[in-house]
Design a protein around this motif. Structure first.
Motif, short mmCIF file in Angstrom:
data_model
loop_
_atom_site.label_atom_id
_atom_site.label_comp_id
_atom_site.label_asym_id
_atom_site.label_seq_id
_atom_site.Cartn_x
_atom_site.Cartn_y
_atom_site.Cartn_z
N TYR A 176 0.88 -1.35 -0.26
CA TYR A 176 0.05 -0.40 -0.39
C TYR A 176 0.84 0.67 0.26
O TYR A 176 0.16 2.46 -0.38
N ASP A 177 1.82 0.93 0.66
CA ASP A 177 3.15 2.36 0.93
C ASP A 177 3.56 2.67 -0.82
O ASP A 177 3.99 3.48 -0.37
N ARG A 178 3.34 1.63 -1.46
CA ARG A 178 4.12 1.80 -3.15
C ARG A 178 3.18 1.87 -3.53
O ARG A 178 3.01 2.84 -4.87
N CYS A 179 1.39 1.39 -3.60
CA CYS A 179 0.70 1.91 -4.97
C CYS A 179 0.42 3.30 -5.55
O CYS A 179 0.61 4.05 -4.28
N ILE A 180 0.40 3.31 -6.41
CA ILE A 180 0.11 5.39 -7.00
C ILE A 180 -1.45 5.49 -7.08
O ILE A 180 -2.02 6.34 -7.92
N ASP A 245 -4.56 8.70 4.91
CA ASP A 245 -3.46 7.43 4.67
C ASP A 245 -4.29 6.21 3.88
O ASP A 245 -5.04 6.06 3.59
N SER A 246 -3.16 5.42 2.88
CA SER A 246 -3.08 4.29 2.72
C SER A 246 -3.92 2.96 3.25
O SER A 246 -3.66 3.36 4.80
N ARG B 102 -3.00 8.40 -5.44
CA ARG B 102 -1.65 9.49 -5.08
C ARG B 102 -0.73 9.68 -5.29
O ARG B 102 0.23 8.89 -5.81
N ARG B 105 2.98 10.24 -5.21
CA ARG B 105 3.95 9.56 -5.59
C ARG B 105 4.59 9.42 -6.46
O ARG B 105 4.77 7.55 -7.10
N HIS B 108 7.13 7.73 -7.65
CA HIS B 108 7.99 5.92 -7.65
C HIS B 108 8.29 5.17 -8.93
O HIS B 108 8.85 4.77 -9.28
#
Lengths: 316, 392
Positions: A176-180, A245-246, B102, B105, B108
Motif C-alpha cells: 500500500y505504501d508504494r501503490c500510486i 492514509d493508504s 496517490r 507518489r 515511484h
C-alpha cells in the motif's frame, strides 16, 4: 480392522431389528384402523403410534454421521500450523470452494468486510448468484469469488511501480505504501478481484436527521477502526482530511487474510462459511485437505483458458 | 476580431474558474469526487490523458516536417508546432497525475520502475519526449550567437532521435489497452495502429486551427500549406473511419461475446450519440466535407472560420473517440458483478463524469491553451511566419 468390522455388523443388525419392530407396530396399527372402519383417520393414527424419536433407534443418515466426525476446520487449522513450520517458499496457499455446499448466504463476504474493515465499494470476496433454467426446472448457483492468487497473475506485470507482486508462498499482495493508485491492475484482472478504495464512507450519504439514526455513532466508530491487513495497522483517515492514509487511493484485494494465516488462523471467509464450502490450506502438502480436493475429477478453475493458473479451485 | 478575442478570453477565464473549483474539490475529496468506480476505473481524465498525449506526438511529427524533413510548405511552422506539442504533452501529464489515487507518489515510477509494465514504458517514453522537447525548444529559441555549437545539426540530430520515440509514444497507449487479455475488445493488434493515426489526425486538426488563427494569409506559401494540411487530414480521417469500421464490424459480426457487447455499446448503447453524432458526424464527416471544399475551392481559405471549425471538430472527434474506446470495454467486462447483491455506486457499470471531472478537465485544457498562447506571443511565434527561412 476386524474389530471395527464386527462393530459395524452389530450396529447394522440392531438397525435392522429396530426397523422390523417399527414395521410390525405400523402394520398392527393399520390393521386395527381397518377393523374399526376408520380408514380416513388411518394415516393420523399411524403417525401417532409411531415410536417416539428418543426411543427410536436412529437410521444411519449422512448428516448425523458427519456430526460425529470432527469439523473440517480443525483439520485445516492443524494443517495450516504444520505448513507454518516450513519456510515461506515451501508453502503454497490454495483455496477450494465446494459449489454443491455453498448456499449463497454471503456470510463469507460479510466476514471479510468485517475482518478487513472494508469501506463501501471495496469488496474482496463477492458471491455471484445466478439463476438458470426455466420454471419448473430452475436452479440457483452461487460462486464465491475471492482473488484467484494466480500463478501467472495478469495484475502484477502491469503495475508500473512493482507495488503488487506474487510473494514466495504464492499469495498475490499489494504494498500500500508504494501503490500510486493508477488502477491498471484493476483493469488487468480478468476476475474482477480488485477494487479501488476511493475513500468513501458508509455515513457519507446518511439521512438528514443524524441523531435519530440508531447505530450512527457506532457505525462511525467501526468505520474508523484500524484494519490490520498484512499485519500492519492501517488507520482510516477521516474523509475530509486532505492527506489521506493508504489504503485510501489504492487498489485493494483479498490477501487470503495473511495477517490471520501467519499466526495460525484460517482466513475469515473459511471459518465463517456455514456450509463448510470453503477450504483453505497448503497445496504443497500432498496429504492436506485442499490437495485431496484439488485432485478430485470434478475440480475446475475459472477462466482457465487464459492460462493464469489460479490458486482458487471449485468443486462441482 | 476584437469581439472574438474578448469572447475567447471570457471563455478562458470561466474555464479557469471552473478548473480551480474542480482542483479544489479534487484536493479536498480526492478521487472520491469522481464518478469512476471499480468497474470503470478509467474515465474522462484517462481519456483526456490519452488524447493530449497522442496529440502531442502528432504535433511533434508535424513539426518535424519543417525541422527535420524541411518540407517547403511547412517552412517556419516547426517552432510553434513544437511548442504546441509541449503544451499538449504537459496537459496530458497533468491529467494522468490527477487520475492517480496517490498522485504525490508519481516519482515511484522512476525509482521503483517495473519494466514489464507498458504503463512504465509509457511514462518513461513520454518523460523522454518531454525532456527532448524542452531541450529542442531551448535550442530553437536561443539565438545562434548564444549557442556554443551549430544549431541546425543539433536540431536535426535531436529530431532524428526523437522521431521514433514519438511514434512509439503515440502507440504506447494503444499497447497499454491492447495487451489486456481481461478486455477482449481491446485485446486486438489494431489498437497500437489506431492510436498514432488518431494522434496524427488530432495534430493536423490542432495545427490547422493554429495556422488559420495565426498564419500569415498574405504569404505565398499559405495556400500550399493549407492545401497540404487539408489533404493530409482528409486522408487520415478516411483511414480512421476505415479502421474504426473494421474494429466495430468485426466486433459486432462475430467475436467473443464481450467484444460484441462493447461494439454494440459504442454503436447503440446509452452514449450512441457520442459515437454517431460527435465522433463520426462532427468529428469526421463534417471536417472531411469542409476540408474537401477547401481543397477544391482555395478561396474558402480567406475565411479562417471554416478551417478553424474543421480543425476544432477533428480535435473534438479525436477526444470523444478516446472515451468511446476506453469506457465501453470496461463497462461490459465486469458483467459478473451484476450477479452480486452489491449496490454500491463504486460497483456499478454506469459512468457519467462528475462535475469535478468536467470542470477540472475544462480548466486544465484552458490553462494550457492560455500558457501556450502567452508563451507563443512572448516568443514572437505569433503571427506564424511560414516562410522558408533557410536553415533553422
Amino acid at each position: 480392522m476386524a474389530k471395527s468390522a464386527d462393530t459395524e455388523k452389530t450396529v447394522q443388525r440392531e438397525d435392522l431389528l429396530g426397523r422390523r419392530k417399527v414395521i410390525k407396530l405400523t402394520a398392527g396399527a393399520a390393521a386395527l384402523a381397518a377393523t374399526i372402519g376408520l380408514s380416513a383417520r388411518a394415516e393420523r393414527i399411524e403417525a401417532s403410534i409411531a415410536t417416539p424419536v428418543e426411543n427410536q433407534p436412529l437410521l444411519p443418515f449422512p448428516t448425523v454421521s458427519t456430526q460425529s466426525e470432527p469439523d473440517v476446520l480443525f483439520r485445516m487449522q492443524d494443517e495450516l500450523r504444520q505448513a507454518l513450520k516450513k519456510p515461506l517458499e515451501e508453502r503454497r496457499w490454495n483455496m477450494v470452494m465446494d459449489l454443491r455446499k455453498c448456499i449463497g448466504c454471503h456470510s463469507c463476504t460479510i466476514a471479510c468486510i468485517s475482518e478487513n474493515q472494508l469501506p463501501p465499494g471495496v469488496v474482496y470476496r463477492y458471491v455471484t448468484d445466478e439463476e438458470s433454467g426455466s420454471y419448473p426446472n430452475v436452479v440457483r448457483r452461487f460462486i464465491p469469488r475471492p482473488c484467484m492468487h494466480c500463478e501467472k497473475p495478469a495484475c502484477t506485470p502491469v503495475c508500473p511501480v512493482n507495488a503488487t507482486f506474487r510473494q514466495a508462498d504464492g499469495t498475490v499482495v499489494i504494498d500500500y505504501d508504494r501503490c500510486i493508485g493508477c488502477r491498471f491492475c484493476i483493469v488487468a484482472c480478468p476476475y474482477g478481484a480488485r477494487t479501488f478504495d476511493f475513500g468513501d464512507s458508509y455515513l457519507s450519504q446518511k439521512l438528514e436527521a443524524t441523531g435519530l439514526i440508531v447505530g450512527d455513532e457506532q457505525a462511525s466508530v467501526w468505520e474508523h477502526t484500524a484494519s490490520y491487513e498484512y499485519a500492519t495497522k492501517h488507520e482510516r483517515t477521516a474523509k475530509d482530511e486532505i492527506i489521506r492514509d493508504s489504503p485510501i487511493g489504492n487498489a485493494r484485494k483479498c490477501q487470503f487474510c495473511l495477517h490471520r494465516v501467519e499466526i495460525g488462523m484460517l482466513p475469515a471467509c473459511t471459518t465463517t462459511c456455514i456450509g463448510r464450502a470453503t477450504y483453505f490450506g497448503d497445496a504443497n502438502n500432498p496429504d492436506s485437505l485442499v490437495s485431496e480436493l484439488i485432485a478430485r475429477p470434478g475440480t475446475f478453475r475459472l477462466k482457465e483458458e487464459l492460462g493464469l493458473k489460479p490458486s482458487v479451485h471449485y468443486l462441482m | 476580431m476584437l469581439l472574438i478575442k474578448r469572447i475567447a478570453l471570457g471563455l478562458i477565464i470561466l474555464s479557469l474558474a471552473a478548473g480551480v473549483w474542480g482542483f479544489f474539490t479534487l484536493l479536498t475529496k480526492g478521487v472520491a469526487s469522481t464518478d469512476m468506480s471499480s468497474i470503470v476505473p478509467w474515465g474522462l481524465w484517462m481519456g483526456m490523458y490519452v488524447f493530449f498525449a497522442s496529440t502531442a506526438a502528432g504535433m511533434f511529427v508535424i513539426s518535424s516536417l519543417d525541422l527535420l524533413f524541411k518540407v517547403k510548405a511547412f517552412a517556419g511552422t516547426g517552432k510553434i508546432f513544437m511548442l504546441a506539442s509541449f503544451a499538449s504533452l504537459s496537459a496530458s501529464l497533468v491529467f494522468i497525475l490527477a487520475n492517480e489515487g496517490r498522485p504525490e507518489r508519481f516519482w515511484h515510477v522512476f525509482i521503483y520502475p517495473n519494466f514489464d509494465s507498458v504503463l512504465t514504458w509509457s511514462v518513461w517514453i513520454y518523460t523522454a519526449v518531454a525532456i527532448a522537447t524542452i531541450v529542442l525548444l531551448v535550442v530553437l529559441f536561443l539565438p545562434k550567437s548564444r549557442l556554443p555549437f551549430r544549431k541546425e545539426p543539433l536540431v536535426k540530430g535531436m529530431m532524428i532521435l526523437g522521431f521514433p520515440i514519438v511514434v512509439l509514444a503515440a502507440g504506447a497507449v494503444g499497447f497499454t489497452l491492447s495487451t489486456q487479455s481481461s478486455h477482449a475488445f481491446w485485446n486486438v493488434g489494431l489498437f497500437p495502429v489506431l492510436f498514432p493515426i488518431f494522434g496524427l489526425s488530432a495534430g493536423f486538426g490542432l495545427s490547422r486551427v493554429l495556422i488559420a488563427l495565426f498564419g500569415d494569409k498574405q504569404n505565398p506559401n499559405y495556400p500550399k500549406l493549407t492545401k497540404t494540411m487539408a489533404i493530409s487530414t482528409v486522408l487520415l480521417l478516411f483511414a480512421l473511419l476505415y479502421i474504426i469500421a473494421s474494429v466495430l464490424v468485426v466486433g459486432g459480426y462475430f467475436a467473443p461475446p464481450e467484444t460484441t457487447a462493447a461494439a454494440n455499446y459504442i454503436i447503440s448503447g446509452p452514449y450512441w450519440y457520442g459515437f454517431w453524432i460527435i465522433q463520426i458526424g462532427l468529428g469526421a464527416i463534417v471536417p472531411i466535407i469542409i476540408l474537401t471544399r477547401i481543397i477544391f475551392q482555395p478561396t474558402m481559405n480567406k475565411k479562417p472560420a471554416w478551417a478553424i471549425t474543421a480543425g476544432l471538430l477533428v480535435l473534438l472527434g479525436a477526444a470523444v473517440a478516446r472515451l468511446n474506446f476506453i469506457i465501453p470495454a470496461q463497462v461490459v467486462a465486469w458483467s459478473d458483478f451484476e450477479a452480486t447483491p452489491f449496490t454500491s455506486e463504486r460497483l456499478t457499470a454506469a459512468y457519467t463524469p462528475s462535475l469535478a471531472e468536467w470542470t477540472l478537465a475544462i480548466g486544465i485544457t484552458a490553462l494550457f491553451v492560455l500558457l501556450f498562447y502567452v508563451t507563443a506571443r512572448k516568443m514572437r511565434l505569433i503571427p506564424i511566419n511560414n516562410k522558408d527561412e533557410g536553415p533553422a
